[in-house]
Design a protein around this motif. Sequence first.
Motif, short mmCIF file in Angstrom:
data_model
loop_
_atom_site.label_atom_id
_atom_site.label_comp_id
_atom_site.label_asym_id
_atom_site.label_seq_id
_atom_site.Cartn_x
_atom_site.Cartn_y
_atom_site.Cartn_z
N UNK A 59 8.86 18.37 -43.44
CA UNK A 59 9.14 19.24 -42.29
C UNK A 59 8.99 20.71 -42.69
N UNK A 60 9.46 21.08 -43.88
CA UNK A 60 9.36 22.46 -44.34
C UNK A 60 7.91 22.86 -44.61
N UNK A 61 7.10 21.94 -45.09
CA UNK A 61 5.70 22.24 -45.34
C UNK A 61 4.94 22.43 -44.03
N UNK A 62 5.26 21.65 -43.02
CA UNK A 62 4.64 21.83 -41.70
C UNK A 62 5.08 23.17 -41.11
N UNK A 63 6.36 23.49 -41.27
CA UNK A 63 6.86 24.78 -40.79
C UNK A 63 6.08 25.92 -41.45
N UNK A 64 5.84 25.82 -42.76
CA UNK A 64 5.08 26.87 -43.46
C UNK A 64 3.69 27.02 -42.84
N UNK A 65 3.03 25.91 -42.53
CA UNK A 65 1.71 26.00 -41.90
C UNK A 65 1.81 26.59 -40.49
N UNK A 66 2.88 26.31 -39.80
CA UNK A 66 3.07 26.95 -38.49
C UNK A 66 3.20 28.46 -38.66
N UNK A 67 3.98 28.89 -39.64
CA UNK A 67 4.13 30.32 -39.91
C UNK A 67 2.81 30.96 -40.31
N UNK A 68 2.04 30.28 -41.16
CA UNK A 68 0.74 30.80 -41.58
C UNK A 68 -0.22 30.88 -40.40
N UNK A 69 -0.13 29.92 -39.49
CA UNK A 69 -0.96 29.95 -38.28
C UNK A 69 -0.58 31.14 -37.41
N UNK A 70 0.70 31.42 -37.29
CA UNK A 70 1.14 32.59 -36.52
C UNK A 70 0.60 33.88 -37.16
N UNK A 71 0.62 33.95 -38.48
CA UNK A 71 0.07 35.14 -39.15
C UNK A 71 -1.42 35.28 -38.84
N UNK A 72 -2.15 34.18 -38.86
CA UNK A 72 -3.58 34.21 -38.51
C UNK A 72 -3.77 34.72 -37.09
N UNK A 73 -2.97 34.23 -36.16
CA UNK A 73 -3.07 34.68 -34.77
C UNK A 73 -2.77 36.17 -34.65
N UNK A 74 -1.77 36.64 -35.38
CA UNK A 74 -1.40 38.06 -35.34
C UNK A 74 -2.52 38.94 -35.89
N UNK A 75 -3.27 38.45 -36.87
CA UNK A 75 -4.39 39.21 -37.42
C UNK A 75 -5.53 39.32 -36.41
N UNK A 76 -5.64 38.35 -35.52
CA UNK A 76 -6.78 38.29 -34.60
C UNK A 76 -6.51 38.92 -33.25
N UNK A 77 -5.25 39.00 -32.85
CA UNK A 77 -4.93 39.45 -31.50
C UNK A 77 -3.78 40.42 -31.50
#
Length: 166
Positions: free
Chosen positions: A56-74
């Motif tokens: 669960x914590x590893x999936x959460x980390x990927x969710x956070x990393x995905x949010x960072x990617x979105x923030x870089x793009x938009x």
Amino acid sequence: MVILSNIQSELENPSKFHYKKEWIESTIPEEQTIYELYAFGTIADIPATVRLSLTVQMIKKLQLLTIISLAQQQGEISYNHIMSQCEIDSMDTIERYMIELRQVFQIKLDSVRQIVKVINLYDCRDIYDNERPLMFVAIPKFNKTALVEKLEQWKGKLTQQIQDRH
């Protein structure tokens, strides 16, 4: 695929967001896959064979990393977009994750409009520079080549502004 215990703690570390060094240095194919995913991937890039092994914590980390990617793009990101891209099912979770990421970016949450406005980025995802071929993740939009091109455009714009003043 079984996640080795020595890398599980790195992937679950709530303050660690960069995995490129580990990806480059890894010689074990299974580790390379995981580190590639965490260095450059998003939640959508998780191979089915890997997803079953993630905590669960590893999936959460990927969710956070995905949010960072979105923030870089938009500059503005809707809650609905974050929910669909990150496989998050609660607006409360989005807001909690945004607060957890305050060391990565400055944002303004608009709960009424359900929008996240990115004000400043303090950090970013790892930058891909063709160090080795990517096996599971598409070449990220923010790679070294794209970054250099943007800097060259910015340099040209600044140069033109300086020349226009004289």
